[in-house]
Design an enzyme around this catalytic site. Structure first.
Site, short mmCIF file in Angstrom:
data_model
loop_
_atom_site.label_atom_id
_atom_site.label_comp_id
_atom_site.label_asym_id
_atom_site.label_seq_id
_atom_site.Cartn_x
_atom_site.Cartn_y
_atom_site.Cartn_z
N LYS A 52 0.95 -1.14 0.21
CA LYS A 52 -0.13 0.22 -0.14
C LYS A 52 0.92 1.16 0.31
CE LYS A 52 -2.56 2.49 2.46
NZ LYS A 52 -3.68 3.14 3.37
N GLY A 111 -7.27 9.99 9.49
CA GLY A 111 -7.99 9.49 11.27
C GLY A 111 -8.91 11.46 11.15
N ALA A 130 -8.95 5.64 4.86
CA ALA A 130 -8.69 7.00 5.24
C ALA A 130 -10.37 7.96 5.04
CB ALA A 130 -7.10 7.90 4.61
N GLY A 131 -10.48 8.29 6.57
CA GLY A 131 -11.17 9.27 6.78
C GLY A 131 -12.57 9.20 7.67
N ASN A 157 -8.98 2.47 10.40
CA ASN A 157 -8.37 2.70 11.59
C ASN A 157 -8.69 2.83 12.44
OD1 ASN A 157 -5.55 1.68 13.12
ND2 ASN A 157 -4.13 1.69 11.55
N THR A 158 -8.08 3.86 12.78
CA THR A 158 -8.10 5.45 13.78
C THR A 158 -9.96 4.65 14.27
OG1 THR A 158 -7.88 6.69 13.22
CG2 THR A 158 -8.38 7.43 15.14
#
Lengths: 329, 256
Positions: B95, B156, B183-184, B205-206
């Site tokens: 990635k 994040g 992301a986001g 992830n976050t």
């Protein structure tokens, strides 16, 4: 009963004290040549913060850690019980809310109260969380004090002795080697932590201050003689090499954001410790053959050592109930 | 979906950073039902050998590992990290992240295309973390990428899908290319929205790692992504600005 404790880090020393206090004849063997030489606790923050730690740790750590708030002031007179202050820049207020949702036993305070508690931070932060019941200590002075107390009690620390090569003659063996015990505890892993010690006379703090930031949370802990400890990184690695430039920059940036006076501070030391942790990041008391192990205290050595020492002493003396009976994993 | 010749069932992929402990990470991975996790080499290693314990935990999850170049700010850094990842994880998947701006962690799309060219030529199978820009997407495909990973919002932030128009345009232009929103994403509803647009999957992830209960949240995302995918396949009705009664009015009895 003769007990040999392996490792003169904070876990081993506190355990030795608990065992000696119960009447055991204790010896400590330590592979390092002097106190702290090979102990990750030498680079610890020394925060006794069971409630703040709830932000990222299991509730169990908080419960075990509360014992430290009673134990350390009784055994180390320089323990400072001034609480913890948690601040965030205005743009990161969401981080403060997040921290507050995860923790308890704090007061939400504004600019005026921040200025009362820490005059040098006056006007720099509008909101903070104040954890009044927490404490902190200087890890190096604390282990020296415990070692001295052990000396008074007739406990000898045999420095420069590697317990893996020298046979140990004792009724019971308590292994407190931290990450070095990975040769026996194969589910132990190391988590690298980097810290800085700086000195400045331009700012005074009375308690640990945690600065929240989405990418780089850190803490600054005041010590005697104008010293401040700035910590700490958490890197999934057991590499013990020197602090990287990037980590140093991040830590210094954070301290500078807390107060510009840190920009003029002298860097006294940069240190690296490898914290021992199990997969759940919780401490364990386990038996392997004839040896008891206390390990996996992770980044909570000073916070958890009293509770784990108590558990170990109970196990070694074969008593199962007590004032601080705790779950052992 | 097929990614570089590998059939992948899971449409939820998880990052492995910032969990309270590796044990909670393992439980979250199980609860999510994912079969792909990403792992960052740059920050988690210290040295090539030092991160072995954490990596063996990741390998022990029994899912496919997609190493990433998170935190790399230059083409050279990203390429070196990718080569290191190939050695450590024995995979040609990477990635690719080349960060261009510190506050938004926005991809440097020029560096990204350059690094993608280098890595594809070197035999890597590249999963580029990119913006929703159509022209950049074209360039990445020309470089040899067979998957695209546009952002929903900056890493994040948890803001969800910031540019629905751009994401929809990407989907319409590249109907055959696997598209993963990367992301986001902050909430399961964001992930469901991405899936309803016809996206092939979501990487996050976050939103899971920093949730109060990461394991429960991982399960919530799994359900949302399943629902969003089913909704896309079921062809949702079009929205309209005049009300239409769901019960016919004609023939209704008069009760006066």
């Amino acid at each position: 009963m003769r007990v040999t404790v392996i490792g003169a880090g904070v876990t081993g020393l506190v355990a030795a004290l608990e065992l000696a206090a119960r009447g055991a004849r204790v010896d400590i063997v330590e592979r390092g040549t002097q106190l702290g030489a090979q102990a990750c606790g030498w680079f610890a923050g020394g925060m006794l913060a069971p409630w703040c730690e709830q932000e990222s740790a299991e509730p169990h750590v908080g419960r075990l850690g509360q014992m430290a708030l009673d134990w350390w002031p009784r055994h180390f007179s320089e323990t400072v019980c001034n609480g913890t202050l948690v601040v965030a820049p205005t743009r990161d207020r969401a981080e403060l809310d997040h921290f507050g949702r995860r923790t308890e036993r704090f007061e939400r305070i504004g600019a005026e109260r921040i200025a009362e508690l820490e005059p040098d931070l006056s006007g720099r932060f509008r909101q903070a969380l104040f954890f009044p019941d927490e404490a902190h200590l200087d890890p190096r002075r604390a282990v020296a004090a415990i070692a001295a107390r052990l000396g008074d009690m007739g406990v000898t620390i045999h420095f420069g002795v590697d317990a893996t090569t020298v046979p140990v003659a004792a009724d019971q063996v308590l292994d407190c080697r931290g990450f070095a015990a990975r040769d026996t505890l194969d589910d132990l892993r190391g988590v690298r932590g980097e810290m800085l010690l700086v000195r400045t006379r331009d700012i005074t703090l009375s308690r640990p201050v945690r600065l929240l930031h989405p990418r780089m949370p850190l803490y600054v802990i005041p010590r005697a003689d104008g010293l401040f400890m700035i910590g700490a990184t958490m890197i999934e690695s057991d590499h013990g090499g020197p602090v990287t430039a990037r980590s140093a920059m991040e830590l210094l940036n954070g301290a500078y954001a807390l107060h510009p006076a840190f920009g003029e501070a002298e860097i006294v030391e940069m240190g690296v410790g490898i914290r021992p942790a199990f997969a759940d990041n919780l401490p364990r008391l386990v038996r392997r053959g004839h040896t008891w192990h206390v390990n996996g205290l992770y980044r909570h050595g000073f916070l958890l050592a009293p509770a784990m020492a108590h558990q170990a002493a109970q196990a070694i003396f074969g008593t199962s109930s007590g004032e601080y009976s705790c779950r052992s994993s | 979906m097929n990614l570089y010749g590998i059939e992948v069932a899971s449409r939820l992929w998880l990052g492995t950073a910032r969990y309270p402990s590796p044990a909670i990470l393992s439980d979250a991975v199980r609860a999510s039902g994912t079969d792909i996790v990403t792992v960052s080499l740059r920050r988690e290693s210290g040295t090539q050998r030092g991160g072995q314990n954490f990596w063996s935990i990741i390998r022990g999850l029994g899912v496919r590992v997609l190493p990433n170049t998170a935190g790399c700010h230059s083409v050279k850094e990203a390429v070196t990290t990718a080569q290191m990842a190939r050695d450590i994880f024995q995979t040609s998947w990477i990635k690719l992240e080349v960060i261009g701006e510190v506050d938004t962690l926005q991809p440097d799309v020029f560096g990204l295309v350059e690094a993608a060219n280098v890595l594809c030529a070197d035999g890597f199978e590249v999963f580029p973390y990119t913006t929703d820009d159509l022209v950049v997407a074209e360039r990445l495909l020309e470089a040899g990428c067979r998957v695209l990973m546009p952002w929903g919002a900056p890493i994040g932030t948890g803001m969800g899908l910031n540019n629905i128009f751009g994401l929809r345009a990407l989907r319409a232009h590249f109907p055959e290319v696997p598209l993963i929103v990367d992301a986001g994403i902050g909430r399961p509803s964001h992930a469901a929205a991405a899936m309803e647009l016809g996206y092939d999957g979501v990487l996050l992830n976050t939103a899971v790692a920093m949730a109060g209960d990461p394991v429960l949240m991982a399960g919530a995302f799994a359900k949302a992504i399943e629902a969003g995918r089913a909704a896309f396949l079921a062809q949702p009705m079009e929205s309209r600005d005049i009300a239409t009664p769901s019960t016919p009015l004609l023939g209704k009895a008069w009760l006066e």
